[in-house]
Design a protein around this motif. Structure first.
Motif, short mmCIF file in Angstrom:
data_model
loop_
_atom_site.label_atom_id
_atom_site.label_comp_id
_atom_site.label_asym_id
_atom_site.label_seq_id
_atom_site.Cartn_x
_atom_site.Cartn_y
_atom_site.Cartn_z
N SER A 32 1.71 4.35 12.47
CA SER A 32 1.35 2.98 12.09
C SER A 32 1.13 2.14 13.32
O SER A 32 1.66 2.42 14.39
CB SER A 32 2.43 2.35 11.20
OG SER A 32 3.59 2.06 11.97
N SER A 38 3.80 -1.36 3.56
CA SER A 38 3.10 -0.10 3.37
C SER A 38 4.07 1.06 3.47
O SER A 38 4.96 1.05 4.34
CB SER A 38 2.02 0.04 4.43
OG SER A 38 1.25 1.20 4.21
N THR A 81 0.78 -2.10 14.10
CA THR A 81 0.81 -3.48 13.58
C THR A 81 0.53 -4.43 14.72
O THR A 81 1.18 -4.36 15.76
CB THR A 81 2.19 -3.81 12.97
OG1 THR A 81 2.49 -2.87 11.94
CG2 THR A 81 2.20 -5.21 12.38
N SER A 89 0.84 -1.21 0.00
CA SER A 89 0.00 0.00 0.00
C SER A 89 0.87 1.25 0.00
O SER A 89 1.94 1.28 0.61
CB SER A 89 -0.97 0.01 1.19
OG SER A 89 -0.29 -0.07 2.42
N TRP A 113 -5.04 -2.89 6.85
CA TRP A 113 -4.94 -4.26 6.35
C TRP A 113 -5.42 -5.23 7.43
O TRP A 113 -5.01 -5.13 8.59
CB TRP A 113 -3.49 -4.61 6.03
CG TRP A 113 -2.92 -3.93 4.83
CD1 TRP A 113 -2.17 -2.80 4.82
CD2 TRP A 113 -3.06 -4.34 3.47
NE1 TRP A 113 -1.81 -2.47 3.53
CE2 TRP A 113 -2.35 -3.40 2.69
CE3 TRP A 113 -3.71 -5.41 2.84
CZ2 TRP A 113 -2.28 -3.50 1.30
CZ3 TRP A 113 -3.63 -5.50 1.47
CH2 TRP A 113 -2.92 -4.55 0.71
N VAL A 166 0.38 5.09 1.00
CA VAL A 166 -0.59 5.88 1.74
C VAL A 166 -0.25 7.36 1.63
O VAL A 166 0.83 7.79 2.02
CB VAL A 166 -0.61 5.45 3.22
CG1 VAL A 166 -1.79 6.09 3.94
CG2 VAL A 166 -0.70 3.93 3.34
N VAL A 182 6.33 -1.41 7.58
CA VAL A 182 5.79 -0.07 7.38
C VAL A 182 6.97 0.87 7.23
O VAL A 182 7.89 0.87 8.07
CB VAL A 182 4.91 0.39 8.55
CG1 VAL A 182 4.33 1.77 8.24
CG2 VAL A 182 3.78 -0.60 8.82
N HIS A 190 4.46 5.50 3.39
CA HIS A 190 3.72 6.74 3.63
C HIS A 190 4.33 7.86 2.80
O HIS A 190 5.54 8.10 2.87
CB HIS A 190 3.80 7.14 5.11
CG HIS A 190 3.17 6.13 6.03
ND1 HIS A 190 3.44 6.08 7.38
CD2 HIS A 190 2.28 5.14 5.80
CE1 HIS A 190 2.73 5.11 7.94
NE2 HIS A 190 2.02 4.52 7.00
N ARG A 229 -5.58 6.79 5.32
CA ARG A 229 -5.44 5.63 6.18
C ARG A 229 -5.66 4.36 5.35
O ARG A 229 -6.63 4.28 4.59
CB ARG A 229 -6.45 5.68 7.32
CG ARG A 229 -6.49 4.37 8.12
CD ARG A 229 -7.75 4.25 8.96
NE ARG A 229 -7.90 2.88 9.44
CZ ARG A 229 -8.57 1.90 8.83
NH1 ARG A 229 -9.19 2.12 7.68
NH2 ARG A 229 -8.62 0.69 9.34
N VAL A 230 -4.75 3.41 5.48
CA VAL A 230 -5.00 2.10 4.90
C VAL A 230 -4.97 1.09 6.04
O VAL A 230 -4.01 1.03 6.81
CB VAL A 230 -3.96 1.72 3.84
CG1 VAL A 230 -4.14 0.27 3.42
CG2 VAL A 230 -4.09 2.63 2.62
N THR A 269 -1.03 3.73 8.69
CA THR A 269 -1.20 2.33 8.28
C THR A 269 -1.55 1.50 9.51
O THR A 269 -0.89 1.61 10.54
CB THR A 269 0.11 1.75 7.69
OG1 THR A 269 0.46 2.46 6.52
CG2 THR A 269 -0.08 0.28 7.34
N GLU A 270 -2.60 0.68 9.37
CA GLU A 270 -2.93 -0.26 10.44
C GLU A 270 -2.89 -1.66 9.86
O GLU A 270 -3.54 -1.93 8.85
CB GLU A 270 -4.33 0.03 10.99
CG GLU A 270 -4.39 1.33 11.77
CD GLU A 270 -5.82 1.74 12.09
OE1 GLU A 270 -6.00 2.91 12.48
OE2 GLU A 270 -6.73 0.91 11.94
#
Lengths: 269, 297
Positions: free
Chosen positions: B171, B133, B173, B107, B117, B109, B162, B135, B114-115, B142-143
């Motif tokens: 982010s 991901s 995770t 991704s 997953w 971003v 990330v 940025h 916000r993305v 990112t989550e």
């Protein structure tokens, strides 16, 4: 005349009761229980009191089959069924319930899911879902517990009072034949203790609960003001050293354990 | 053959030789998930998905990956989230025990976007999956929530990464894994905060439960932090089921197997709770229960 011991009637075996006979048990290779004899009759409340380290919790864990506690000799029977060869879940299904002093937190498992699973384990042919839900709500009310409890994870982030209330909720819902309450009053404030007492007495007033025998393990006599004991036992150094009526609990409150220790120090095996 | 259901009329879902394309035009918001089914039914499956989330959009995509026999699946997802977009991409992978899967999820971003997953990996003899991901603007977030569950002889390797390349991005995770039987797993959890990416906040939480003595999961977290004025948290646990918990449940009449199952399902719950939609979560819990039932020893 042959003496059969305290747990039998002459001329026949009395099968009803939670009968502990000559129980010796150890933990970490250290002997804690040095021969316990105690019988709880259906519907009766026995209090087991004693100073810290006397072995009260060891008795509770040995009866329920905790893996760290090793039984050396003796027997425990529940209405005639011998418990010591059974795994902990089978003991529960035979009708034994233990309320823990420090209940485990099981993250991710909701109270609702847990209670339903436990109830189905001990009472397999059971109430339809709607009736079961109604029963849970009723018991929650008696314990002054918010229904929001049901979606919380078991004991996860619970205060001491909340943990003990959940133990009492399980007691009410699982309706065992014999309940061992291990220091249920420890760490409870006045209100929580009152809820606990109210819940036990409410349970004893039901058809399901009136024959439940109780072994209330406690250091202080406080809980016995809410749930009056029929018999009081004093435990010291792994043995029951004195048995009496409710006045024995009052004596402990007035005089402490030392006076009893002195009295029995004269030498009782 | 993929079957697609696009809910919101303005969203377009098309297929061409490169794969499936989901275009969410700027400003479009939808709560109904866009479902993409990939099934390796008759042959090897190559499943590429490209998602373009325009400015200020909100959408949820659910990719279901299934397959049986000894199929091979190669899957990829590329999500590009423009400024202030909010895109949730869920992967429900549930394949037979002979299937081999290689997947790469990426991704990009944008600022203020916000993305999220949500990746659940179930089944497969050999599964290699990565979620990466990056940025490209301040306020990007990112989550990643993932769970994997090798049982029997399954092998799963998951990598998450990330890249905080610019200042002021976040982010989170969260990975939960259980290995049972002879199941083996590896998790590589990476956080990279570049030298000029001050004001970033990143957290990495990785928890593993091992059921049985042959189960094994290696977890390798790597936090590369080159900037000052950042917050980075990392927590990890690996362990077997606590016997005190088992005893507590058994003392209520619950058999050991059932107790283990309750505890294992509870263990996945922090990851499951992040998947979008109660129906989806219920479906995932059922899949996990079924897998647990078949996975003892």
């Amino acid at each position: 005349m042959t003496f059969f011991g305290p747990n039998r009637t002459i001329g026949g075996v009395s099968k009803r009761g939670l009968v502990i006979s000559g129980l010796r048990a150890s933990v970490d290779s250290k002997e804690i229980l040095k021969g316990i004899d105690l019988t709880v009759e259906p519907g009766k409340v026995h209090a087991l009191m004693g100073p810290n380290g006397s072995g009260k919790s060891t008795l509770a864990f040995a009866m329920s089959g905790h893996p760290n506690y090793e039984v050396q000799s003796g027997s425990v029977t529940l209405d005639g069924t011998s418990l010591l060869e059974l795994s902990p879940d089978k003991r529960a299904r035979a009708g034994l319930f233990l309320s823990f002093q420090y209940p485990a937190a099981i993250p991710g498992v909701s109270v609702a899911n847990f209670i339903r699973t436990a109830r189905m384990a001990v009472k397999p042919d059971d109430l339809p879902p709607a009736k079961f839900r109604a029963m849970i709500y009723e018991k929650l009310g008696v314990l002054d517990m918010d229904p929001a409890f049901l979606s919380r994870y078991v004991n996860d982030g619970f205060s001491g009072g909340e943990k003990k209330r959940l133990e009492m909720l399980q007691l009410a819902i699982l309706a065992p034949k014999y309940a061992v309450l291990d220091e249920t009053d420890s760490g409870l404030d006045v209100d929580a203790l009152q809820s606990v007492g109210k819940s036990i007495e409410a349970m004893r007033a039901t058809d399901d609960g009136k024959d439940t025998g109780f072994l209330i393990i406690t250091h202080y006599p406080r809980i016995l003001r809410h749930v009056p004991a029929d018999v009081v036992h004093i435990m010291m150094d792994g043995r029951i050293v004195k048995t009496g009526g409710p006045d024995l609990a009052e004596r402990v409150e007035r005089e402490g354990y030392d006076s009893i220790r002195e009295e029995v120090a004269g030498g009782v095996a | 053959m993929a079957s697609l259901s696009a809910i919101a009329p303005a969203i377009s879902v098309t297929r061409d030789a490169r794969g499936t394309h989901v275009e969410i035009p700027a400003g479009v918001n939808t709560d109904d998930p866009i479902v993409i089914d990939y099934d390796a039914a008759d042959a090897a499956l190559i499943a590429h998905t490209f998602v373009s989330a325009g400015e200020g959009t909100r959408a949820t995509i659910v990719e279901r990956l299934t397959g049986n026999a000894e199929r091979e699946i190669a899957a990829s997802t590329t999500v590009t989230a423009a400024a202030n977009a909010d895109l949730t991409y869920t992967v429900l992978q549930n394949v037979g025990s002979g299937v081999r899967v290689e997947a790469k999820r990426v991704s990009h971003v944008g600022p203020g976007a916000r993305v999220g997953w949500n990746v659940a990996l179930l089944g497969g003899s050999s599964v290699t999956d990565s979620v990466i991901s990056d940025h490209s603007g301040a306020g990007a977030n990112t989550e990643i929530a993932a769970l994997f569950f090798p049982v029997a002889r399954e092998v799963v390797q998951l990598t998450t990464e990330v890249q905080h390349n610019v200042p002021h991005t976040n982010s989170q995770t969260v990975v939960r894994s259980i290995a049972a039987g002879r199941g083996r797993g590896r998790y590589f959890g990476n956080i990279r905060i570049a030298a000029h990416a001050h004001g970033s906040e990143a957290s990495l939480r990785d928890d593993t439960l091992l059921i049985g003595k042959d189960a094994k999961i290696d977890a390798v977290p790597a936090l590369e932090i080159a900037a000052n004025d950042v917050k980075a948290f990392h927590g990890a646990t690996v362990g077997a089921i606590d016997e005190e918990h088992i005893f507590y449940l058994m003392s209520r009449g619950i058999e050991r197997d059932a107790a283990e199952k309750l505890i294992a399902l509870g263990f996945f719950e922090p990851a499951v709770a992040r998947f979008p939609g109660e129906t989806l979560r219920a479906e995932l819990r059922t899949l996990l229960e079924e897998k647990l039932a078949g996975a003892r020893r």
